[in-house]
Design a protein around this motif. Structure first.
Motif: not given
Length: 176
Positions: A16-25, A52-58, A85-93
């Protein structure tokens, strides 16, 4: 060592990042390398922005996938406004694994002292799938994997582990 055979888990890794790509993750790569070295299977991998919504959906999508046993996310567990991320996780737990956060804090304190208070790492269960949210640094991912998850995701670990109760995680959903 236990008489039990190793049972590989199928693990999805989400960065979960606004800046990471596959090349630098680096954090995602750390988790992929470690889970593979332990004998587990990489079931899926993705990078999503701090939404949050996108992370929870995934997370929900992966929980619904019977080919995934565990989801580990990295990033978005801090205190800034974009850390969701924590909020998204807790939306799903369905259930939170409170002691995971405590264990992670204890491990982190040994490495970074009182700075460990800034992490909001967490764990939980949804749809028969384990979910863990880790900080976005490679060292935090190493610490969580090497000190906690490698043991709890190993069926041979005694006196108990997450794998042995995996078949019962969704028993409340079964018809009586």
């Amino acid at each position: 060592m236990s008489e039990r055979e190793f049972l590989p888990c199928r693990i999805a890794v989400l960065t979960v990042s606004d800046t990471r790509t596959e090349a630098d993750d680096q954090s995602g790569n750390t988790l992929v390398e470690r889970l593979g070295a332990a004998g587990h299977v990489l079931a899926d991998r993705a990078i999503l922005p701090d939404d949050r919504a996108a992370v929870a959906a995934r997370l929900r999508e992966w929980c619904a996938d019977t080919a995934i046993d565990v989801v580990i996310s990295t990033g978005g567990t801090g205190l800034t406004g974009r850390d969701v991320s924590v909020e998204a996780h807790r939306d799903v737990y369905e259930k939170e694994i409170d002691a995971f956060a405590t264990m992670f804090t204890l491990v982190s304190m040994q490495k970074i002292g009182t700075s460990a208070v800034q992490s909001r790492a967490c764990g939980g269960v949804a749809g028969g799938t384990y979910l863990f949210a880790l900080p976005g640094s490679p060292s935090a991912c190493r610490d969580a994997w090497d000190e906690i998850l490698v043991h709890q995701l190993d069926y041979r670990h005694r006196p108990c582990n997450f794998v042995e109760i995996m078949p019962r995680l969704d028993e409340h959903l079964r018809r009586k």
